[in-house]
Motif scaffolding. Structure first.
Motif, PDB file in Angstrom:
ATOM      1  N   PRO A 121       1.104  -1.156  -0.422  1.00 54.27           N
ATOM      2  CA  PRO A 121      -0.141  -0.010  -0.201  1.00 54.27           C
ATOM      3  C   PRO A 121       0.351   1.280   0.151  1.00 54.27           C
ATOM      4  CG  PRO A 121       0.057  -0.856   1.900  1.00 54.27           C
ATOM      5  CD  PRO A 121       0.782  -1.975   1.626  1.00 54.27           C
ATOM      6  N   LEU A 155       3.212   3.088   2.236  1.00 54.10           N
ATOM      7  CA  LEU A 155       2.144   3.699   3.186  1.00 54.10           C
ATOM      8  C   LEU A 155       3.113   3.923   4.637  1.00 54.10           C
ATOM      9  CD1 LEU A 155      -0.348   4.680   4.783  1.00 54.10           C
ATOM     10  CD2 LEU A 155      -1.032   1.853   4.375  1.00 54.10           C
ATOM     11  N   GLY A 212       0.897   0.736  10.100  1.00 59.71           N
ATOM     12  CA  GLY A 212      -0.226   0.214   9.598  1.00 59.71           C
ATOM     13  C   GLY A 212      -0.307  -0.903   8.217  1.00 59.71           C
ATOM     14  N   ALA A 213       1.207  -0.750   7.769  1.00 62.02           N
ATOM     15  CA  ALA A 213       0.490  -1.542   6.751  1.00 62.02           C
ATOM     16  C   ALA A 213       1.603  -3.554   6.730  1.00 62.02           C
ATOM     17  CB  ALA A 213       2.174  -1.060   5.347  1.00 62.02           C
ATOM     18  N   VAL A 214       0.148  -3.677   6.165  1.00 61.02           N
ATOM     19  CA  VAL A 214       0.599  -5.112   6.284  1.00 61.02           C
ATOM     20  C   VAL A 214       1.507  -6.405   5.816  1.00 61.02           C
ATOM     21  CG1 VAL A 214      -0.931  -7.310   6.176  1.00 61.02           C
ATOM     22  CG2 VAL A 214      -1.800  -5.464   7.658  1.00 61.02           C
ATOM     23  N   GLY A 239     -12.890  -9.800  -0.762  1.00 63.69           N
ATOM     24  CA  GLY A 239     -14.204  -8.989  -0.088  1.00 63.69           C
ATOM     25  C   GLY A 239     -14.185  -7.079  -0.217  1.00 63.69           C
ATOM     26  N   GLY A 240     -14.699  -6.555  -0.741  1.00 63.97           N
ATOM     27  CA  GLY A 240     -14.432  -4.560  -0.768  1.00 63.97           C
ATOM     28  C   GLY A 240     -13.535  -4.104   0.091  1.00 63.97           C
ATOM     29  N   TYR A 241     -12.313  -3.379  -0.538  1.00 64.44           N
ATOM     30  CA  TYR A 241     -11.334  -2.982   0.509  1.00 64.44           C
ATOM     31  C   TYR A 241     -10.288  -3.714   1.491  1.00 64.44           C
ATOM     32  CZ  TYR A 241     -10.706   1.458   3.069  1.00 64.44           C
ATOM     33  OH  TYR A 241     -10.210   2.886   3.055  1.00 64.44           O
ATOM     34  N   HIS A 242     -10.725  -5.944   0.905  1.00 67.45           N
ATOM     35  CA  HIS A 242      -9.376  -5.688   1.269  1.00 67.45           C
ATOM     36  C   HIS A 242      -8.279  -6.239   0.272  1.00 67.45           C
ATOM     37  CE1 HIS A 242     -11.455  -8.168   4.819  1.00 67.45           C
ATOM     38  NE2 HIS A 242     -12.688  -7.518   3.996  1.00 67.45           N
ATOM     39  N   GLY A 243      -8.076  -5.242   0.251  1.00 68.07           N
ATOM     40  CA  GLY A 243      -6.500  -5.150  -0.284  1.00 68.07           C
ATOM     41  C   GLY A 243      -6.133  -6.081  -1.517  1.00 68.07           C
ATOM     42  N   LYS A 244      -7.861  -5.892  -3.152  1.00 65.73           N
ATOM     43  CA  LYS A 244      -7.019  -6.274  -4.227  1.00 65.73           C
ATOM     44  C   LYS A 244      -6.418  -5.918  -5.068  1.00 65.73           C
ATOM     45  CE  LYS A 244     -11.674  -6.856  -4.848  1.00 65.73           C
ATOM     46  NZ  LYS A 244     -11.962  -6.325  -3.772  1.00 65.73           N
ATOM     47  N   SER A 245      -7.330  -4.511  -5.354  1.00 67.08           N
ATOM     48  CA  SER A 245      -6.590  -3.342  -5.871  1.00 67.08           C
ATOM     49  C   SER A 245      -5.012  -3.220  -6.352  1.00 67.08           C
ATOM     50  CB  SER A 245      -7.477  -2.285  -6.157  1.00 67.08           C
ATOM     51  OG  SER A 245      -8.493  -2.006  -7.103  1.00 67.08           O
ATOM     52  N   THR A 246      -4.639  -2.906  -4.634  1.00 68.03           N
ATOM     53  CA  THR A 246      -3.686  -2.482  -4.084  1.00 68.03           C
ATOM     54  C   THR A 246      -2.224  -4.032  -4.217  1.00 68.03           C
ATOM     55  OG1 THR A 246      -4.761  -1.722  -1.738  1.00 68.03           O
ATOM     56  CG2 THR A 246      -2.389  -2.167  -2.283  1.00 68.03           C
ATOM     57  N   ASP A 278     -12.673  -2.670 -10.980  1.00 63.09           N
ATOM     58  CA  ASP A 278     -13.626  -1.295 -10.879  1.00 63.09           C
ATOM     59  C   ASP A 278     -13.281  -0.572 -12.145  1.00 63.09           C
ATOM     60  OD1 ASP A 278     -13.456  -2.550  -8.265  1.00 63.09           O
ATOM     61  OD2 ASP A 278     -11.627  -1.207  -7.410  1.00 63.09           O
ATOM     62  N   TYR A 302      -6.057  -8.031   3.630  1.00 62.91           N
ATOM     63  CA  TYR A 302      -4.717  -7.587   2.906  1.00 62.91           C
ATOM     64  C   TYR A 302      -4.094  -8.923   2.979  1.00 62.91           C
ATOM     65  CZ  TYR A 302      -6.921  -3.299   4.585  1.00 62.91           C
ATOM     66  OH  TYR A 302      -7.062  -2.248   5.045  1.00 62.91           O
TER      67      TYR A 302
HETATM   68  P1  ADP Z   1     -10.409  -3.595  -3.223  1.00 65.63           P
HETATM   69  O1  ADP Z   1      -9.686  -3.511  -4.225  1.00 65.63           O
HETATM   70  O2  ADP Z   1     -10.337  -5.318  -2.512  1.00 65.63           O
HETATM   71  O3  ADP Z   1     -11.571  -3.071  -2.393  1.00 65.63           O
HETATM   72  P2  ADP Z   1      -8.355  -1.894  -2.026  1.00 65.63           P
HETATM   73  O4  ADP Z   1      -6.555  -2.701  -2.543  1.00 65.63           O
HETATM   74  O5  ADP Z   1      -8.328  -0.615  -2.786  1.00 65.63           O
HETATM   75  O6  ADP Z   1      -9.028  -3.131  -1.716  1.00 65.63           O
HETATM   76  O7  ADP Z   1      -8.159  -1.651  -0.358  1.00 65.63           O
HETATM   77  C1  ADP Z   1      -8.488  -0.999   0.665  1.00 65.63           C
HETATM   78  C2  ADP Z   1      -7.549  -0.302   1.269  1.00 65.63           C
HETATM   79  O8  ADP Z   1      -6.596  -0.717   2.015  1.00 65.63           O
HETATM   80  C3  ADP Z   1      -6.796   0.740   0.302  1.00 65.63           C
HETATM   81  O9  ADP Z   1      -7.262   2.378   1.396  1.00 65.63           O
HETATM   82  C4  ADP Z   1      -5.651   0.160   1.009  1.00 65.63           C
HETATM   83  O10 ADP Z   1      -4.370   1.434   0.613  1.00 65.63           O
HETATM   84  C5  ADP Z   1      -5.394   0.244   2.022  1.00 65.63           C
HETATM   85  N1  ADP Z   1      -3.889  -0.970   1.591  1.00 65.63           N
HETATM   86  C6  ADP Z   1      -4.275  -2.361   1.133  1.00 65.63           C
HETATM   87  N2  ADP Z   1      -3.140  -3.326   0.961  1.00 65.63           N
HETATM   88  C7  ADP Z   1      -2.514  -2.659   2.418  1.00 65.63           C
HETATM   89  C8  ADP Z   1      -1.908  -3.584   3.188  1.00 65.63           C
HETATM   90  N3  ADP Z   1      -1.465  -4.682   3.052  1.00 65.63           N
HETATM   91  N4  ADP Z   1      -1.697  -3.144   4.839  1.00 65.63           N
HETATM   92  C9  ADP Z   1      -2.715  -1.781   4.989  1.00 65.63           C
HETATM   93  N5  ADP Z   1      -3.237  -1.039   3.954  1.00 65.63           N
HETATM   94  C10 ADP Z   1      -3.936  -1.845   3.060  1.00 65.63           C
END
Ligand code: ADP
Ligand code: MG
Length: 567
Positions: free
Chosen positions: A201, A211, A214-216, A252-259, A349, A414
């Motif tokens: 992230p 980031l 809190g980055a995993v 799930g949404g917000y679980h880090g797929k796009s990242t 997305d 994540y």
């Molecule tokens: P998705 O595409 O699954 O909906 P995102 O990839 O957009 O989710 O991630 C959602 C949020 O989580 C973003 O703000 C991103 O920066 C954060 N995030 C993603 N991966 C990590 C990680 N490994 N550690 C901490 N935050 C993360």
């Protein structure tokens, strides 16, 4: 050197135009200074100078630059050091406009081949921009003297002569390791690699920095873990390997797929130590494909994905000034096959849903004959078989894709899990009920030949091809918009694209015979052999260029509203 001092003193307090007198080359004790181009007024683009340092007197021994990646890395290290040293210097506002600014085209998180610092066998050339000082429009020669006789020598002393082996070694070793992983991917049927512990992230949506809190850290699922041997360390590097074929990233949404997908998009470039993605490595032929309604399209055969449109509009030579979501994305796919892509990176997305899927109910309601689109789900396998192009696709909602996946990675908080087996079981137990609509093969790609009139940078009497930031090139009468190119990562790449377009035009490369692929090959060969700066028409000074990939150059060409092609 004394000539420069005298010239400066003789123009003190004169009108700004008198600065032209200092263009020329001067010998200093530590280097040669070339003042290549003097700006027209204090508010204009700063003046261009080069500092040429004899390499023999620096720590940059030949072994540090004996491969291309190593040389690029050393240039990168020097550019960063010079940027840092320039910033240490008190940035006084020495007059009007850009007076007193001394800048280098500094790299960001990525290591790109750039013209800012060029290391050759005998010399190190540093390109700087200098805002020649003035009070109003009156020359401040004393301030200019301070720049040329104090600031630049002290910066070169510190950043270039002060370079020690300890500054070079870690960067070069990292370059060797990244290069080794890239080769390993090619030789082992892999599209990408993400090291355990990588930080994916970013600080924010507009920052390329990691980031901080809190980055995993990334941790490969055991099933997908591979170990890649690399130079300069005994232990191989462990992490997740993504194989060629069709890979889904679900969750799930917000679980880090796009990242994760974005990290893969950026992994086509090398990152600096501390970035978190220094061992996120993606095959350099991987291209992000997305919808971009409103873009123009010139004579692309999109018929493999989109057949005859309403009112019999054929799609074998599809042109439009205003593409829809699905036609824009289909055109981008065909264009990137034409340019030689090895993998498509796609995110639900940013895709046109109807290009990705037509589910069983829609198939029942709307007959195949009445739907121009053959969805990607029915073509991805054929694309891989016929053209060797892999797919990495982020899906949140489109479960039908489980049918065609070779590998399914689930992101949960994540953390990635390999859920391929479970996905296959679910696909078998809950059939989608879809009928495959894609046929046996993907379909032929008709390579296009751009017509000579496509490149016309004339605006009135003057040629104009100027990059405005990262995503706009003012090209002749039109603005070339590059907002959708997520793998265009540096403003200097945009400048290089503008320069390459102008170069192809002036050299008459569009002769009505060369295909787009041949033009891309020719530019790449030119950059390899003659150097990145060789496409620049600035006398002596290549300006601030970073090398783009052929795909971003192709994407720019394809978005030119003046592009006209035949197949
Ligand atoms: P998705 O595409 O699954 O909906 P995102 O990839 O957009 O989710 O991630 C959602 C949020 O989580 C973003 O703000 C991103 O920066 C954060 N995030 C993603 N991966 C990590 C990680 N490994 N550690 C901490 N935050 C993360
Ligand atoms: Mg997302």
């Amino acid at each position: 050197m004394e000539t420069l001092r005298q010239r400066l003193r003789s123009i003190d307090q004169k009108g700004y135009k008198a600065y032209k007198a200092i263009e020329g080359t001067y010998r200093f004790p530590m280097f040669t200074l070339a003042i290549d181009h003097v700006q027209g007024d204090p508010f204009a683009e700063p003046s261009k100078v080069r500092v040429i340092v004899p390499r023999a007197k620096t720590a940059l021994a030949a072994e540090w630059t004996n491969t291309k990646p190593r040389r690029v890395r050393c240039e990168d290290v020097l550019a960063r050091r010079i940027h840092h040293a320039l910033r240490q210097w008190p940035l006084r506002a020495r007059g009007s406009g850009k007076s007193g600014l001394v800048l280098i085209d500094a790299p960001g998180q990525k290591v790109l081949e750039r013209t800012a610092v060029q290391v050759a066998d005998e010399t190190i050339t540093v390109c700087l921009s200098v805002g020649l000082p003035a009070n109003g429009r009156r020359i401040l020669a004393k301030e200019a003297e301070a720049i040329f006789f104090e600031q630049i020598p002290s910066v070169i002393e510190r950043a270039v002569y002060g370079l020690r082996e300890e500054d070079i070694r870690p960067a070069v070793e990292l370059a060797d390791q990244q290069h080794a992983i890239r080769r390993y991917l090619r030789e082992h049927g892999l599209v990408a690699f993400v090291k355990n512990g990588a930080i994916l992230p970013r600080e924010s949506g507009v920052s390329d920095k990691p980031l901080q809190r809190g980055a995993v850290p990334f941790q490969s699922p055991p099933e997908l873990e591979i170990a890649i041997p690399v130079p300069h360390r005994a232990e191989p590097i462990k992490g997740m390997g993504i194989r060629k074929g069709i890979t889904l990233i679900v969750g799930g949404g917000y679980h880090g797929k796009s990242t994760l997908l974005q990290a893969l998009e950026h992994g086509v470039y090398d990152h600096i130590a501390g970035d978190g993605r220094e061992f996120v490595i993606t095959d350099s032929g991987a291209v992000k494909i997305r919808a971009e309604d409103g873009r123009s399209v010139a004579s692309v055969d999109i018929s493999p994905l989109i057949g005859a449109l309403p009112y019999g509009k054929e799609t074998t030579q599809f042109s439009t000034e205003n593409a829809s979501g699905s036609t824009s994305q289909a055109a981008s796919m065909i264009e990137m096959i034409e340019a030689g892509a090895s993998a498509f990176l796609i995110d639900e997305d940013t895709s046109a849903t109807n290009l990705l899927i037509r589910d069983a109910r829609m198939q029942a309601l709307v007959a195949k004959e009445a739907e121009p689109i053959t969805p990607y789900i029915d073509k991805a396998r054929q694309l891989f078989r016929d053209y060797g192009i892999s797919t990495v696709l982020v899906v949140g909602g489109l479960g039908d894709y489980l049918d065609i996946a070779d590998c399914v990675i689930k992101m949960e908080q994540y953390v990635p899990f390999d859920v391929t087996g479970e996905a296959k079981r679910i696909a078998a137990e809950m059939p989608s009920g879809r009928k495959a609509e894609g046929g046996e093969s993907f379909g032929r790609i008709h390579e296009r030949i751009p017509l000579p009139e496509s490149l016309n940078s004339q605006k009135g009497k003057k040629a104009k091809a100027v990059a405005r930031g990262r995503h706009v090139i003012q090209y002749g009468q039109t603005d070339l918009l590059l907002y959708a190119l997520e793998q265009l990562v540096d403003d200097s790449q945009t400048r290089a694209i503008a320069a390459a377009l102008l170069y192809m035009e002036r050299k008459g490369w569009l002769d009505g015979k060369k295909t787009i692929r041949q033009l891309l090959d020719a530019i790449e060969e030119q950059w390899d052999r003659q150097g990145l700066g060789s496409v620049s028409f600035r006398k002596g000074n290549p300006g601030e260029l970073a090398r783009p990939r052929r795909f971003e150059l192709a994407a720019a060409l394809n978005r030119l509203r003046t592009l006209r092609c035949r197949q």
